[in-house]
Write a protein that holds these residues in place. Structure first.
Motif, mmCIF file in Angstrom:
data_model
loop_
_atom_site.group_PDB
_atom_site.id
_atom_site.type_symbol
_atom_site.label_atom_id
_atom_site.label_comp_id
_atom_site.label_asym_id
_atom_site.label_seq_id
_atom_site.Cartn_x
_atom_site.Cartn_y
_atom_site.Cartn_z
ATOM 1 N N GLY A 1 0.792 -1.229 0.000
ATOM 2 C CA GLY A 1 0.000 0.000 0.000
ATOM 3 C C GLY A 1 0.822 1.274 0.000
ATOM 4 O O GLY A 1 0.280 2.358 0.177
ATOM 5 N N LEU A 2 2.117 1.165 -0.232
ATOM 6 C CA LEU A 2 2.967 2.356 -0.194
ATOM 7 C C LEU A 2 2.987 3.139 -1.507
ATOM 8 O O LEU A 2 2.981 4.364 -1.503
ATOM 9 C CB LEU A 2 4.402 1.988 0.188
ATOM 10 N N PHE A 3 3.041 2.442 -2.646
ATOM 11 C CA PHE A 3 3.241 3.116 -3.928
ATOM 12 C C PHE A 3 2.152 2.761 -4.936
ATOM 13 O O PHE A 3 1.784 1.602 -5.064
ATOM 14 C CB PHE A 3 4.595 2.732 -4.537
ATOM 15 N N THR A 4 1.698 3.784 -5.652
ATOM 16 C CA THR A 4 0.817 3.598 -6.802
ATOM 17 C C THR A 4 1.521 4.221 -7.997
ATOM 18 O O THR A 4 2.008 5.350 -7.916
ATOM 19 C CB THR A 4 -0.542 4.282 -6.591
ATOM 20 N N MET A 5 1.589 3.477 -9.095
ATOM 21 C CA MET A 5 2.235 3.964 -10.321
ATOM 22 C C MET A 5 1.183 4.522 -11.270
ATOM 23 O O MET A 5 0.180 3.867 -11.538
ATOM 24 C CB MET A 5 2.947 2.813 -11.042
ATOM 25 N N ASN A 6 1.428 5.732 -11.787
ATOM 26 C CA ASN A 6 0.551 6.366 -12.771
ATOM 27 C C ASN A 6 1.376 6.925 -13.908
ATOM 28 O O ASN A 6 2.501 7.382 -13.695
ATOM 29 C CB ASN A 6 -0.229 7.530 -12.154
ATOM 30 N N ASP A 7 0.785 6.919 -15.087
ATOM 31 C CA ASP A 7 1.396 7.641 -16.198
ATOM 32 C C ASP A 7 0.569 8.899 -16.425
ATOM 33 O O ASP A 7 -0.641 8.887 -16.271
ATOM 34 C CB ASP A 7 1.474 6.782 -17.457
ATOM 35 N N VAL A 8 1.252 9.985 -16.713
ATOM 36 C CA VAL A 8 0.574 11.243 -17.002
ATOM 37 C C VAL A 8 1.075 11.760 -18.345
ATOM 38 O O VAL A 8 2.205 11.490 -18.739
ATOM 39 C CB VAL A 8 0.779 12.302 -15.891
#
Length: 167
Positions: A119-126
């Motif tokens: 639950g520490l990191f969420t990856m997103n592309d912008v």
């Protein structure tokens, strides 16, 4: 086990949201501000919370959903403590952001749109962060990292983990 959202366990957050809604001059014109506040309080905007907001503002749930699904700032999925937003704009791509993405994926074990099991990191592309002169750019929460190389990724991740432990 997946996190199950429930308004029943969120009395204090709902009270804070209600106070914010009640302070709006025009409830119908305050939808985006209310959604920002709701996401700040809850971390994301699941359908149950969207319906709650619609009822409190006396607007159709479809209007709330339309705004939530249109703006990339809003999320309907629970995010990690740190949201890793990788710029995939032209300048960043030309400067080798694909290698940075590969390294984040390798180190965190998740792809875009996923959250690490802890639950520490969420990856997103912008599409664009607007800092092309710093390409390739990665933004973690509100902090911008410029001229990122694949060799920087482990240190960036460790910096985040250390800041989380010290809070």
């Amino acid at each position: 086990m997946a996190d199950v959202f429930s308004l029943d366990n969120a009395k204090e957050k709902l009270e804070a949201l209600d106070a914010f809604i009640d302070a709006q001059v025009s409830k119908k014109d305050g939808l985006i501000a209310v959604l920002h506040r709701a996401q700040d309080l809850f971390g994301y905007l699941p359908s149950e919370l969207q319906l709650y907001v619609a009822r409190k503002l006396n607007i159709p749930a479809s209007k709330v959903y339309g705004v939530v699904s249109f703006y990339s700032y809003f999320t309907q999925e629970k995010r990690g403590e740190f949201t890793v937003s990788v710029c995939m704009g032209t300048a960043c791509f030309v400067k080798g952001v694909d290698k940075v993405v590969d390294e984040f994926t390798k180190q965190l074990g998740v792809k875009f749109g996923e959250t690490t099991p802890d639950g520490l990191f969420t990856m997103n592309d912008v599409r664009c962060i607007g800092a092309c002169g710093l390409a390739p750019v990665v933004m973690i929460n509100d902090k911008v990292f410029g001229h990122v190389k694949a060799s920087d990724v482990a240190n960036i991740i460790e910096t985040c983990k250390n800041s989380e432990r010290s809070e």
